[in-house]
Design a protein around this motif. Structure first.
Motif, PDB file in Angstrom:
ATOM      1  N   LYS A   1       0.937  -1.144  -0.044  1.00 37.72           N
ATOM      2  CA  LYS A   1       0.220  -0.088  -0.001  1.00 37.72           C
ATOM      3  C   LYS A   1       0.819   1.287  -0.075  1.00 37.72           C
ATOM      4  O   LYS A   1       0.559   2.312  -0.713  1.00 37.72           O
ATOM      5  N   GLN A   2       1.966   1.266   0.654  1.00 42.71           N
ATOM      6  CA  GLN A   2       2.860   2.259   0.778  1.00 42.71           C
ATOM      7  C   GLN A   2       3.390   2.684  -0.591  1.00 42.71           C
ATOM      8  O   GLN A   2       3.744   3.720  -0.985  1.00 42.71           O
ATOM      9  N   MET A   3       3.739   1.601  -1.398  1.00 35.58           N
ATOM     10  CA  MET A   3       4.324   1.838  -2.828  1.00 35.58           C
ATOM     11  C   MET A   3       3.412   1.821  -3.643  1.00 35.58           C
ATOM     12  O   MET A   3       3.695   1.872  -5.006  1.00 35.58           O
ATOM     13  N   ALA A   4       2.280   1.743  -3.360  1.00 33.63           N
ATOM     14  CA  ALA A   4       0.959   1.830  -4.629  1.00 33.63           C
ATOM     15  C   ALA A   4       1.442   2.893  -5.494  1.00 33.63           C
ATOM     16  O   ALA A   4       1.592   4.091  -5.199  1.00 33.63           O
ATOM     17  N   ARG A   5       1.021   2.815  -6.960  1.00 43.04           N
ATOM     18  CA  ARG A   5       1.109   3.941  -7.782  1.00 43.04           C
ATOM     19  C   ARG A   5      -0.012   3.699  -8.737  1.00 43.04           C
ATOM     20  O   ARG A   5      -0.525   2.671  -8.963  1.00 43.04           O
ATOM     21  N   PRO A   6      -0.392   4.956  -9.387  1.00 39.63           N
ATOM     22  CA  PRO A   6      -1.655   4.927 -10.299  1.00 39.63           C
ATOM     23  C   PRO A   6      -1.459   3.949 -11.405  1.00 39.63           C
ATOM     24  O   PRO A   6      -0.372   3.669 -12.030  1.00 39.63           O
ATOM     25  N   ASN A   7      -2.267   3.305 -11.634  1.00 40.61           N
ATOM     26  CA  ASN A   7      -2.226   2.281 -12.883  1.00 40.61           C
ATOM     27  C   ASN A   7      -1.352   1.063 -12.702  1.00 40.61           C
ATOM     28  O   ASN A   7      -1.354   0.319 -13.891  1.00 40.61           O
ATOM     29  N   VAL A   8      -1.110   0.807 -11.521  1.00 35.68           N
ATOM     30  CA  VAL A   8      -0.475  -0.294 -11.192  1.00 35.68           C
ATOM     31  C   VAL A   8      -1.020  -1.250 -10.421  1.00 35.68           C
ATOM     32  O   VAL A   8      -1.785  -0.827  -9.159  1.00 35.68           O
ATOM     33  N   PRO A   9      -1.354  -2.357 -10.763  1.00 34.74           N
ATOM     34  CA  PRO A   9      -2.050  -3.221  -9.616  1.00 34.74           C
ATOM     35  C   PRO A   9      -1.436  -3.327  -8.311  1.00 34.74           C
ATOM     36  O   PRO A   9      -0.266  -3.451  -8.367  1.00 34.74           O
ATOM     37  N   PRO A  10      -2.356  -3.447  -7.303  1.00 36.86           N
ATOM     38  CA  PRO A  10      -1.644  -3.274  -5.916  1.00 36.86           C
ATOM     39  C   PRO A  10      -0.760  -4.519  -5.630  1.00 36.86           C
ATOM     40  O   PRO A  10       0.568  -4.071  -5.172  1.00 36.86           O
ATOM     41  N   GLU A  11      -0.891  -5.496  -6.172  1.00 37.75           N
ATOM     42  CA  GLU A  11      -0.081  -6.711  -6.065  1.00 37.75           C
ATOM     43  C   GLU A  11       1.291  -6.442  -6.507  1.00 37.75           C
ATOM     44  O   GLU A  11       2.273  -7.383  -6.316  1.00 37.75           O
ATOM     45  N   GLN A  12       1.366  -5.751  -7.708  1.00 35.91           N
ATOM     46  CA  GLN A  12       2.720  -5.522  -8.401  1.00 35.91           C
ATOM     47  C   GLN A  12       3.271  -4.298  -8.057  1.00 35.91           C
ATOM     48  O   GLN A  12       4.159  -3.689  -8.707  1.00 35.91           O
ATOM     49  N   SER A  13       2.802  -3.431  -6.963  1.00 40.45           N
ATOM     50  CA  SER A  13       3.246  -2.143  -6.781  1.00 40.45           C
ATOM     51  C   SER A  13       4.735  -1.900  -6.313  1.00 40.45           C
ATOM     52  O   SER A  13       5.485  -0.908  -6.077  1.00 40.45           O
ATOM     53  N   TYR A  14       5.379  -3.170  -5.919  1.00 38.67           N
ATOM     54  CA  TYR A  14       6.932  -3.310  -5.495  1.00 38.67           C
ATOM     55  C   TYR A  14       7.720  -3.075  -6.848  1.00 38.67           C
ATOM     56  O   TYR A  14       8.608  -2.151  -6.805  1.00 38.67           O
TER      57      TYR A  14
END
Length: 480
Positions: free
Chosen positions: A208-221
């Motif tokens: 959640k800390q690394m979340a970015r627009p248009n990126v699925p949450p599980e891929q945010s790293y």
């Protein structure tokens, strides 16, 4: 500084059992340490067979029988100092002046200073799963991975494994190949089979800390899907385009629902890429020379352990394939042989799906030697293999079939035409960089991969691949 000097002197004073025959002579004084594997008590002396993990052979200690030595038992860890003598059987033995069972802490006096070295608990405690005199089945031993290095045949397998890796590295280094540490985390599925493990942080808070627009949450790293590598080949190719011949020896991961004795979820791959490689039979010749050479090196360095493993597995020590020239068949020739003998085979013959293990072993037996199967149907092989210019239904690929294990190596010439590669229907969309290699100073290359554990099975005759790797991982099992 003084403590480090004393520790170094402590370790250098202990002789490994494997080196005694070559480094000692009768009358020499030396110190040995190891686990007691057998005890024979006579009127005046006690004979202890010990092993320290450096060899499958036991080493005999002859110690006076008294109240202290009477307490020594099977499985105890001992340290002994004495003189080397020649036993009636022609082997060296140690007539010990001093024997100590090593406890949690043992004091050793070194000249003018005392040093306290922590060691393993010296006596076998109740609940220990292995009886020293009993041969336990592999399935039982596998249930105790943390202790199985104490089992003789597992220890021998690990020593053979070490020497086999060294033989590979030495051989490739002598040919001026550059070793590349290919990544374990990758964005591509090299084989295109979808048998990959996904990698992502276990922490939802971090994601959640690394979340970015248009990126699925599980891929945010990583901002995209990432997998454990199934092969280092594509990364190896990229390095070869600037370094020349390269190789890698690295773990690979396959998410297969297979409990086969020839498959693991985590295993080691030896892969090589050769530049200016334009003929498939030249690549086959390199593989043959390489395998014969590293195996002969291993026979020179580890004959005793190899024979011990083969004997334990009830396998033949005959390696006739080291002397025999290996055979080459086209895929079509091999399929004709299998179809003609289908009445002798239990597995169904399917020309569009390749060969079963039974059929691979039939081809080896029929030819009386290892077999390279060349020029495979295009639809059976991955996108990176070079399409035959005279027959687009075939690619310049090879499989090496060996006795007992079937397929050992897979390889090919790599597609060097950027336009043909870019137009391949199976080319993954995120591999534009792979096509770029051909655009900017491209050259013809070829390479292969070998499952290292399967090679060890070939050498030692071990039936189950889970017994040639220290910590096997397979469906429903990832212990430790």
């Amino acid at each position: 500084m003084g403590a480090m000097f004393l520790i170094k002197r402590y370790y250098s004073s202990v002789q490994r059992i494997a080196q005694i025959a070559n480094a000692s002579k009768p009358g020499d004084t030396l110190q040995v340490q190891g686990w007691i594997k057998n005890v024979r008590r006579l009127k005046n002396n006690i004979f202890l067979d010990i092993n320290d993990g450096s060899t499958s052979d036991k080493f005999q200690l002859v110690v006076p029988r008294n109240l202290d030595t009477q307490q020594l038992t099977l499985g105890s860890v001992v340290s002994a100092v004495g003189r080397v003598q020649l036993a009636p059987n022609g082997h060296y033995e140690l007539h010990a002046d001093e024997v100590k069972a090593l406890g949690k802490y043992v004091d050793y006096i070194m000249h003018t200073a005392d040093i306290c070295i922590p060691t393993a608990e010296g006596h076998v405690q109740s609940g220990y799963p292995f009886s020293p005199k009993q041969k336990h089945p592999p399935e039982y031993v596998r249930e105790h991975l943390h202790l199985r290095s104490r089992v003789d045949y597992i220890a021998a397998q690990m020593r053979v494994r070490h020497k086999a890796q060294k033989a590979i590295h030495d051989y490739m280094d002598e040919l001026n190949f550059v070793q590349i540490n290919t990544p374990i985390l990758t964005t591509n599925d090299c084989e295109g089979a979808g048998e990959v493990f996904r990698v992502q942080p276990d922490s939802d808070r971090l994601l959640k800390q690394m979340a970015r627009p248009n990126v699925p949450p599980e891929q945010s790293y990583f901002d995209q899907k990432v997998f454990l590598s199934v092969s280092g080949q594509l990364h190896l190719e990229a390095m070869s385009y600037g370094l020349g011949n390269t190789y890698t020896f690295a773990p690979a991961f396959r998410a297969e629902n297979s409990k086969s004795p020839l498959h693991l979820a985590e295993f080691y791959m030896f892969e090589a890429e050769l530049v200016h490689m334009e003929q498939l039979d030249t690549l086959a010749a390199f593989i043959e020379r390489m395998l014969k050479d590293i195996t002969n090196r291993l026979l020179d360095s580890s004959a005793s352990d190899l024979h011990f493993c083969q004997h334990n597995a009830n396998a033949s020590s005959d390696m006739a394939w080291l002397q025999a020239p290996w055979k080459i068949l086209s895929y079509d020739e091999a399929m004709v042989l299998v179809v003609a003998n289908s009445d002798k085979l239990k597995s169904a013959v399917s020309p569009d799906e390749g060969f079963s293990k039974e059929q691979e072993l039939f081809l080896v037996a029929h030819c009386g030697a290892p077999v390279f199967v060349l020029n495979w149907p295009t639809q059976q092989k991955p996108f990176y293999m070079k399409i035959s210019r005279s027959d687009p239904q075939r690619v310049h690929a090879l499989d090496l079939l060996m006795p007992s294990v079937g397929e050992l190596c897979g390889g090919s010439l790599r597609e060097c035409d950027a336009e043909l590669l870019a137009a391949h229907p199976q080319l993954p969309k995120d591999l534009a960089w792979y096509v770029d290699l051909r655009k900017y100073g491209g050259l013809p290359t070829g390479g292969f991969g070998m499952g290292f554990e399967r090679y060890l099975q070939l050498l030692t005759g071990v039936k189950n691949i889970r017994d040639v790797i220290p910590y096997p991982r397979y469906p429903h099992s990832c212990k430790m």
